[in-house]
Motif scaffolding. Structure first.
Motif, PDB file in Angstrom:
ATOM      1  N   GLY A  30       0.816  -1.204   0.000  1.00 18.21           N
ATOM      2  CA  GLY A  30       0.000   0.000   0.000  1.00 18.21           C
ATOM      3  C   GLY A  30       0.851   1.257   0.000  1.00 18.21           C
ATOM      4  N   ALA A  31       0.173   2.384   0.034  1.00 17.04           N
ATOM      5  CA  ALA A  31       0.850   3.683   0.032  1.00 17.04           C
ATOM      6  C   ALA A  31       0.352   4.500   1.211  1.00 17.04           C
ATOM      7  N   LYS A  32       1.129   5.497   1.577  1.00 15.71           N
ATOM      8  CA  LYS A  32       0.707   6.398   2.647  1.00 15.71           C
ATOM      9  C   LYS A  32      -0.458   7.221   2.120  1.00 15.71           C
ATOM     10  N   PRO A  33      -1.576   7.226   2.857  1.00 14.85           N
ATOM     11  CA  PRO A  33      -2.756   7.927   2.332  1.00 14.85           C
ATOM     12  C   PRO A  33      -2.627   9.441   2.461  1.00 14.85           C
ATOM     13  N   ALA A  34      -3.438  10.129   1.692  1.00 15.28           N
ATOM     14  CA  ALA A  34      -3.503  11.593   1.794  1.00 15.28           C
ATOM     15  C   ALA A  34      -4.080  11.966   3.153  1.00 15.28           C
ATOM     16  N   ALA A  35      -3.880  13.208   3.553  1.00 19.97           N
ATOM     17  CA  ALA A  35      -4.306  13.657   4.876  1.00 19.97           C
ATOM     18  C   ALA A  35      -5.806  13.542   5.081  1.00 19.97           C
ATOM     19  N   ASP A  36      -6.584  13.652   4.027  1.00 19.61           N
ATOM     20  CA  ASP A  36      -8.039  13.614   4.173  1.00 19.61           C
ATOM     21  C   ASP A  36      -8.619  12.201   4.097  1.00 19.61           C
ATOM     22  N   VAL A  37      -7.771  11.200   3.881  1.00 18.91           N
ATOM     23  CA  VAL A  37      -8.230   9.814   3.763  1.00 18.91           C
ATOM     24  C   VAL A  37      -8.044   9.118   5.112  1.00 18.91           C
ATOM     25  N   ALA A  38      -9.062   8.410   5.551  1.00 18.63           N
ATOM     26  CA  ALA A  38      -8.988   7.682   6.811  1.00 18.63           C
ATOM     27  C   ALA A  38      -8.237   6.363   6.607  1.00 18.63           C
ATOM     28  N   GLY A  39      -7.558   5.919   7.635  1.00 21.56           N
ATOM     29  CA  GLY A  39      -6.860   4.645   7.595  1.00 21.56           C
ATOM     30  C   GLY A  39      -5.353   4.818   7.546  1.00 21.56           C
ATOM     31  N   PRO A  40      -4.628   3.802   8.018  1.00 17.33           N
ATOM     32  CA  PRO A  40      -3.176   3.900   8.069  1.00 17.33           C
ATOM     33  C   PRO A  40      -2.494   3.722   6.717  1.00 17.33           C
ATOM     34  N   VAL A  41      -3.134   2.977   5.807  1.00 13.98           N
ATOM     35  CA  VAL A  41      -2.531   2.680   4.508  1.00 13.98           C
ATOM     36  C   VAL A  41      -3.615   2.733   3.445  1.00 13.98           C
ATOM     37  N   ALA A  42      -3.286   3.360   2.327  1.00 15.15           N
ATOM     38  CA  ALA A  42      -4.217   3.389   1.198  1.00 15.15           C
ATOM     39  C   ALA A  42      -3.951   2.168   0.330  1.00 15.15           C
ATOM     40  N   LEU A  43      -4.962   1.356   0.138  1.00 12.94           N
ATOM     41  CA  LEU A  43      -4.815   0.120  -0.625  1.00 12.94           C
ATOM     42  C   LEU A  43      -5.424   0.202  -2.016  1.00 12.94           C
ATOM     43  N   ASP A  44      -5.782   1.415  -2.456  1.00 13.91           N
ATOM     44  CA  ASP A  44      -6.403   1.538  -3.777  1.00 13.91           C
ATOM     45  C   ASP A  44      -5.392   1.367  -4.902  1.00 13.91           C
ATOM     46  N   THR A  45      -4.127   1.738  -4.692  1.00 13.49           N
ATOM     47  CA  THR A  45      -3.081   1.511  -5.700  1.00 13.49           C
ATOM     48  C   THR A  45      -1.937   0.772  -5.029  1.00 13.49           C
ATOM     49  N   LEU A  46      -1.807  -0.494  -5.367  1.00 10.06           N
ATOM     50  CA  LEU A  46      -0.740  -1.313  -4.793  1.00 10.06           C
ATOM     51  C   LEU A  46       0.513  -1.196  -5.666  1.00 10.06           C
ATOM     52  N   SER A  47       1.683  -1.116  -5.008  1.00 10.12           N
ATOM     53  CA  SER A  47       2.931  -1.006  -5.769  1.00 10.12           C
ATOM     54  C   SER A  47       4.094  -1.550  -4.934  1.00 10.12           C
ATOM     55  N   PHE A  48       5.251  -1.646  -5.593  1.00 10.27           N
ATOM     56  CA  PHE A  48       6.468  -2.108  -4.941  1.00 10.27           C
ATOM     57  C   PHE A  48       7.314  -0.939  -4.437  1.00 10.27           C
ATOM     58  N   ASP A  49       6.780   0.268  -4.385  1.00 12.14           N
ATOM     59  CA  ASP A  49       7.553   1.452  -3.990  1.00 12.14           C
ATOM     60  C   ASP A  49       8.145   1.322  -2.583  1.00 12.14           C
ATOM     61  N   ASN A  50       7.389   0.730  -1.663  1.00  5.57           N
ATOM     62  CA  ASN A  50       7.898   0.580  -0.295  1.00  5.57           C
ATOM     63  C   ASN A  50       9.140  -0.310  -0.263  1.00  5.57           C
ATOM     64  N   TYR A  51       9.171  -1.323  -1.121  1.00 11.66           N
ATOM     65  CA  TYR A  51      10.337  -2.206  -1.152  1.00 11.66           C
ATOM     66  C   TYR A  51      11.539  -1.486  -1.752  1.00 11.66           C
ATOM     67  N   GLY A  52      11.303  -0.597  -2.690  1.00 13.05           N
ATOM     68  CA  GLY A  52      12.385   0.226  -3.221  1.00 13.05           C
ATOM     69  C   GLY A  52      12.962   1.131  -2.156  1.00 13.05           C
ATOM     70  N   GLN A  53      12.104   1.708  -1.315  1.00  5.46           N
ATOM     71  CA  GLN A  53      12.578   2.542  -0.213  1.00  5.46           C
ATOM     72  C   GLN A  53      13.341   1.714   0.813  1.00  5.46           C
ATOM     73  N   ALA A  54      12.894   0.494   1.039  1.00  4.62           N
ATOM     74  CA  ALA A  54      13.563  -0.366   2.019  1.00  4.62           C
ATOM     75  C   ALA A  54      14.971  -0.743   1.572  1.00  4.62           C
ATOM     76  N   LEU A  55      15.265  -0.662   0.291  1.00  4.43           N
ATOM     77  CA  LEU A  55      16.601  -0.984  -0.216  1.00  4.43           C
ATOM     78  C   LEU A  55      17.458   0.262  -0.391  1.00  4.43           C
ATOM     79  N   SER A  56      16.992   1.401   0.107  1.00  7.08           N
ATOM     80  CA  SER A  56      17.770   2.635  -0.031  1.00  7.08           C
ATOM     81  C   SER A  56      18.932   2.658   0.966  1.00  7.08           C
ATOM     82  N   GLU A  57      19.844   3.579   0.781  1.00  7.28           N
ATOM     83  CA  GLU A  57      21.059   3.662   1.590  1.00  7.28           C
ATOM     84  C   GLU A  57      20.760   3.905   3.066  1.00  7.28           C
ATOM     85  N   ILE A  58      19.790   4.717   3.393  1.00  5.10           N
ATOM     86  CA  ILE A  58      19.494   5.025   4.789  1.00  5.10           C
ATOM     87  C   ILE A  58      19.051   3.779   5.546  1.00  5.10           C
ATOM     88  N   PHE A  59      18.268   2.918   4.893  1.00  2.14           N
ATOM     89  CA  PHE A  59      17.828   1.695   5.550  1.00  2.14           C
ATOM     90  C   PHE A  59      18.992   0.722   5.727  1.00  2.14           C
TER      91      PHE A  59
END
Length: 189
Positions: A30-59
């Protein structure tokens, strides 16, 4: 059939392990939802973006620091816990062993989280220890020990060394050599 007896354990495992794990996997896409959307994660558009962030240098940097802290803590706990447990098993008289083990296990009666927060209050820049050191004239400013790598490692060892000690003590007392030594001591007494 035999699996019917396992049904309560399987239901427990499904409810408290498999279902939460499946939710974590779904949320990871999932993705981080917009401020006006309820819920911890927006599941309307699923993607691998979080896994790309998890492989970044800071992680990778955080992972490296975590592995270093865990490895160093494990080694230091073993280096402190085993000799202490060995000394307790072989050199402390029998009448004092139970009392010493009781006194060492006594901190376990307090929650790990509570002990951690108590130490954070004591070691805070404007905490109890800072006031004592300032009053005694040893320092003249805030105490800057929290969140420094050396103190994180030392505190980790301080909180976890007792666990290593208890494990080593149990292993040493249950070792066949110790049983022979205790039997020998009883026969020669």
């Amino acid at each position: 059939p035999g699996w019917i007896m396992a049904w309560p354990a399987l239901a427990w495992w499904m409810f408290f392990f498999v279902i939460p794990l499946a939710w974590i996997i779904v949320y990871s896409f999932g993705a981080k939802p917009a401020a006006d959307v309820a819920g911890p994660v927006a599941l309307d558009t699923l993607s691998f973006d979080n896994y790309g962030q998890a492989l970044s240098e800071i992680f990778f940097r955080v992972f490296r620091i975590t592995m270093r802290t865990a490895g160093l803590g494990t080694i230091l706990c073993a280096l402190l816990g085993f000799p202490a447990a060995y000394a307790l098993a072989l050199y402390v008289p029998q009448r004092w062993r139970s009392l010493l083990v009781f006194l060492l296990i006594l901190p376990y009666w307090t929650s790990f989280l509570l002990r951690t927060f108590a130490w954070r209050i004591i070691l805070a820049p404007d905490g109890t220890l800072a006031h004592i050191l300032n009053f005694s004239g040893l320092t003249n400013g805030p105490l800057l020990v929290l969140d420094r790598q050396f103190f994180v490692d030392a505190f980790n060892v301080f909180l976890v060394a007792l666990t290593a000690f208890v494990g080593f003590t149990t292993a040493i007392f249950s070792h066949p050599y110790m049983r022979i030594e205790r039997a020998h001591g009883r026969l020669t007494a």
